[in-house]
Scaffold this motif. Structure first.
Motif, PDB file in Angstrom:
ATOM      1  N   LEU A   1       0.823  -1.216   0.000  1.00 26.07           N
ATOM      2  CA  LEU A   1       0.000   0.000   0.000  1.00 26.07           C
ATOM      3  C   LEU A   1       0.854   1.262   0.000  1.00 26.07           C
ATOM      4  O   LEU A   1       0.562   2.229  -0.702  1.00 26.07           O
ATOM      5  CB  LEU A   1      -0.928   0.004   1.225  1.00 26.07           C
ATOM      6  N   LEU A   2       1.932   1.247   0.782  1.00 30.58           N
ATOM      7  CA  LEU A   2       2.790   2.435   0.871  1.00 30.58           C
ATOM      8  C   LEU A   2       3.726   2.565  -0.330  1.00 30.58           C
ATOM      9  O   LEU A   2       4.398   3.573  -0.501  1.00 30.58           O
ATOM     10  CB  LEU A   2       3.578   2.437   2.186  1.00 30.58           C
ATOM     11  N   GLY A   3       3.723   1.548  -1.169  1.00 25.76           N
ATOM     12  CA  GLY A   3       4.410   1.653  -2.459  1.00 25.76           C
ATOM     13  C   GLY A   3       3.511   2.368  -3.466  1.00 25.76           C
ATOM     14  O   GLY A   3       3.974   3.037  -4.392  1.00 25.76           O
TER      15      GLY A   3
ATOM     16  N   LEU B   1      -0.606   7.221   5.015  1.00 28.21           N
ATOM     17  CA  LEU B   1      -1.901   6.679   5.457  1.00 28.21           C
ATOM     18  C   LEU B   1      -3.061   7.571   5.029  1.00 28.21           C
ATOM     19  O   LEU B   1      -4.108   7.081   4.605  1.00 28.21           O
ATOM     20  CB  LEU B   1      -1.889   6.520   6.986  1.00 28.21           C
ATOM     21  N   GLU B   2      -2.861   8.900   5.122  1.00 26.96           N
ATOM     22  CA  GLU B   2      -3.930   9.837   4.751  1.00 26.96           C
ATOM     23  C   GLU B   2      -4.352   9.637   3.293  1.00 26.96           C
ATOM     24  O   GLU B   2      -5.544   9.642   2.967  1.00 26.96           O
ATOM     25  CB  GLU B   2      -3.463  11.286   4.972  1.00 26.96           C
ATOM     26  N   ALA B   3      -3.362   9.452   2.423  1.00 27.50           N
ATOM     27  CA  ALA B   3      -3.646   9.242   0.990  1.00 27.50           C
ATOM     28  C   ALA B   3      -4.389   7.918   0.777  1.00 27.50           C
ATOM     29  O   ALA B   3      -5.276   7.821  -0.071  1.00 27.50           O
ATOM     30  CB  ALA B   3      -2.350   9.269   0.185  1.00 27.50           C
ATOM     31  N   ILE B   4      -4.027   6.923   1.577  1.00 28.13           N
ATOM     32  CA  ILE B   4      -4.698   5.612   1.470  1.00 28.13           C
ATOM     33  C   ILE B   4      -6.159   5.741   1.905  1.00 28.13           C
ATOM     34  O   ILE B   4      -7.075   5.233   1.239  1.00 28.13           O
ATOM     35  CB  ILE B   4      -3.959   4.551   2.328  1.00 28.13           C
ATOM     36  N   LEU B   5      -6.385   6.455   3.009  1.00 29.88           N
ATOM     37  CA  LEU B   5      -7.753   6.620   3.521  1.00 29.88           C
ATOM     38  C   LEU B   5      -8.620   7.448   2.580  1.00 29.88           C
ATOM     39  O   LEU B   5      -9.834   7.290   2.529  1.00 29.88           O
ATOM     40  CB  LEU B   5      -7.723   7.283   4.909  1.00 29.88           C
TER      41      LEU B   5
ATOM     42  N   ASP C   1      -9.994   6.631  -3.718  1.00 29.15           N
ATOM     43  CA  ASP C   1     -11.253   5.998  -4.149  1.00 29.15           C
ATOM     44  C   ASP C   1     -10.977   4.889  -5.162  1.00 29.15           C
ATOM     45  O   ASP C   1     -11.884   4.372  -5.805  1.00 29.15           O
ATOM     46  CB  ASP C   1     -12.228   7.045  -4.716  1.00 29.15           C
ATOM     47  N   ASP C   2      -9.688   4.540  -5.314  1.00 35.35           N
ATOM     48  CA  ASP C   2      -9.351   3.483  -6.278  1.00 35.35           C
ATOM     49  C   ASP C   2      -8.610   2.328  -5.599  1.00 35.35           C
ATOM     50  O   ASP C   2      -7.864   1.595  -6.242  1.00 35.35           O
ATOM     51  CB  ASP C   2      -8.482   4.067  -7.397  1.00 35.35           C
ATOM     52  N   LEU C   3      -8.848   2.172  -4.299  1.00 35.79           N
ATOM     53  CA  LEU C   3      -8.190   1.075  -3.573  1.00 35.79           C
ATOM     54  C   LEU C   3      -8.721  -0.266  -4.071  1.00 35.79           C
ATOM     55  O   LEU C   3      -9.940  -0.422  -4.233  1.00 35.79           O
ATOM     56  CB  LEU C   3      -8.484   1.170  -2.076  1.00 35.79           C
ATOM     57  N   PRO C   4      -7.840  -1.238  -4.288  1.00 31.56           N
ATOM     58  CA  PRO C   4      -8.333  -2.572  -4.640  1.00 31.56           C
ATOM     59  C   PRO C   4      -9.314  -3.078  -3.573  1.00 31.56           C
ATOM     60  O   PRO C   4      -9.107  -2.825  -2.374  1.00 31.56           O
ATOM     61  CB  PRO C   4      -7.060  -3.420  -4.660  1.00 31.56           C
ATOM     62  N   ALA C   5     -10.352  -3.750  -4.027  1.00 25.91           N
ATOM     63  CA  ALA C   5     -11.436  -4.188  -3.134  1.00 25.91           C
ATOM     64  C   ALA C   5     -10.929  -5.000  -1.944  1.00 25.91           C
ATOM     65  O   ALA C   5     -11.463  -4.899  -0.839  1.00 25.91           O
ATOM     66  CB  ALA C   5     -12.449  -4.998  -3.931  1.00 25.91           C
TER      67      ALA C   5
ATOM     68  N   LYS D   1     -11.243  -3.796   4.458  1.00 26.89           N
ATOM     69  CA  LYS D   1     -10.501  -3.844   5.727  1.00 26.89           C
ATOM     70  C   LYS D   1     -10.213  -2.434   6.242  1.00 26.89           C
ATOM     71  O   LYS D   1     -10.353  -2.156   7.432  1.00 26.89           O
ATOM     72  CB  LYS D   1      -9.177  -4.605   5.523  1.00 26.89           C
ATOM     73  N   ILE D   2      -9.814  -1.563   5.315  1.00 22.57           N
ATOM     74  CA  ILE D   2      -9.505  -0.172   5.691  1.00 22.57           C
ATOM     75  C   ILE D   2     -10.769   0.512   6.223  1.00 22.57           C
ATOM     76  O   ILE D   2     -10.747   1.167   7.260  1.00 22.57           O
ATOM     77  CB  ILE D   2      -8.951   0.618   4.479  1.00 22.57           C
ATOM     78  N   ASP D   3     -11.868   0.352   5.510  1.00 23.59           N
ATOM     79  CA  ASP D   3     -13.126   1.001   5.921  1.00 23.59           C
ATOM     80  C   ASP D   3     -13.562   0.569   7.314  1.00 23.59           C
ATOM     81  O   ASP D   3     -14.136   1.348   8.068  1.00 23.59           O
ATOM     82  CB  ASP D   3     -14.245   0.715   4.910  1.00 23.59           C
ATOM     83  N   ALA D   4     -13.289  -0.696   7.648  1.00 29.22           N
ATOM     84  CA  ALA D   4     -13.720  -1.227   8.951  1.00 29.22           C
ATOM     85  C   ALA D   4     -12.858  -0.709  10.111  1.00 29.22           C
ATOM     86  O   ALA D   4     -13.252  -0.797  11.271  1.00 29.22           O
ATOM     87  CB  ALA D   4     -13.686  -2.750   8.924  1.00 29.22           C
ATOM     88  N   CYS D   5     -11.672  -0.174   9.785  1.00 26.06           N
ATOM     89  CA  CYS D   5     -10.727   0.196  10.860  1.00 26.06           C
ATOM     90  C   CYS D   5     -10.126   1.593  10.684  1.00 26.06           C
ATOM     91  O   CYS D   5      -8.984   1.824  11.084  1.00 26.06           O
ATOM     92  CB  CYS D   5      -9.577  -0.818  10.904  1.00 26.06           C
ATOM     93  N   ARG D   6     -10.889   2.497  10.077  1.00 21.30           N
ATOM     94  CA  ARG D   6     -10.311   3.826   9.803  1.00 21.30           C
ATOM     95  C   ARG D   6      -9.829   4.533  11.077  1.00 21.30           C
ATOM     96  O   ARG D   6      -8.723   5.059  11.141  1.00 21.30           O
ATOM     97  CB  ARG D   6     -11.335   4.709   9.078  1.00 21.30           C
ATOM     98  N   GLU D   7     -10.675   4.527  12.097  1.00 28.74           N
ATOM     99  CA  GLU D   7     -10.311   5.225  13.343  1.00 28.74           C
ATOM    100  C   GLU D   7      -9.098   4.587  14.010  1.00 28.74           C
ATOM    101  O   GLU D   7      -8.207   5.273  14.504  1.00 28.74           O
ATOM    102  CB  GLU D   7     -11.496   5.232  14.312  1.00 28.74           C
TER     103      GLU D   7
END
Length: 258
Positions: A199-201, A206-210, A213-217, A222-228
């Protein structure tokens, strides 16, 4: 401005390892002696103009990190009682060598180390942090380096790349995703070191990852479930560098032959 080389000793990191490595019944005078021998070698090889040993405080206050993550460092083995009560003896032995002790107040020692180190390094002066703690690697820059005294190695950019697969400045993002189990920093459930590196490649932090809108499904869910948790984990893994320091460099100047 004459050139400065500030050496910062992560004191408990050194003392606890020395104490634990003693055979038989470890005693405080011997711990102090072995620590001072180590410091003598460090001084000889690094030739500091300024030096300080930074200690954690021992109050009940678990600090700002535990407020963000209540389980942070829970269940860690407490410091042996005899070591806790023998700290004055060890600090006096350091003082006899001309090394001042600095006690963090309510903030963890690593934030104090980070603030002091960056303050000096940002002026283009040399700083060496003596610690085995890889958390300091996020601070790396041309005039700031980290020395693992016990393994006799530099925790430098190539080390970080080999050990974690990310750039030093991406380490808090990496830990925000992968967590740190030994410190009870959760990260994102289901994302381990390999996925964090991947992901960091693709994204710088982290902010850019969160925000992507083109994150692989496979990751999006997983990200959506643990954003906080991810945001709190990154925050807790980041070092504060803006503490108010109640002293100046002159106070920790090292006079050889003290």
């Amino acid at each position: 401005m004459s050139s400065i080389h500030l050496v910062i000793i992560d004191a408990l990191n050194l003392i606890r390892r020395v104490h634990a490595a003693q055979h038989g019944e470890p005693d405080i005078p011997n711990t102090a002696k072995v620590c001072c021998q180590a410091l003598g070698k460090i001084i000889k090889s690094s030739q500091p103009t300024h030096i300080v040993a930074v200690f954690d405080h021992h109050g009940e206050d678990r600090g700002w990190r535990a407020e963000l993550l209540p389980h942070y460092k829970e269940g860690r083995k407490p410091m042996p009682e005899e070591l806790m009560t023998g700290m004055d003896v060890i600090q006096d032995a350091f003082m006899d060598m001309g090394i001042d002790s600095l006690l963090s107040d309510g903030d963890e020692a690593d934030d104090l180390v980070a603030t002091l180190a960056l303050k000096v390094a940002s002026r283009g002066q040399q700083v060496t942090i003596i610690s085995t703690d890889k958390g300091y690697c996020q601070l790396l820059q041309p005039t700031l380096r980290i020395r693992d005294y016990f393994q006799q190695r530099w925790l430098d950019s190539p080390f970080v790349e080999k050990e974690f697969g990310v750039k030093p400045e991406q380490l808090p993002d990496y830990w925000g995703l992968a967590g740190i189990s030994s410190s009870k920093i959760p990260g994102v459930t289901g994302i381990g070191p390999k996925a964090a590196v991947e992901l960091l490649g693709l994204y710088p932090n982290l902010e850019a990852i969160l925000a992507a809108d083109d994150l692989p499904a496979k990751w999006q869910k997983k990200i959506d479930a643990c954003r906080e948790e991810a945001v709190a984990s990154k925050q807790v893994a980041s070092l504060k560098t803006d503490l108010v320091l109640g002293f100046n460099l002159q106070d920790i100047r090292f006079e050889a032959g003290n």
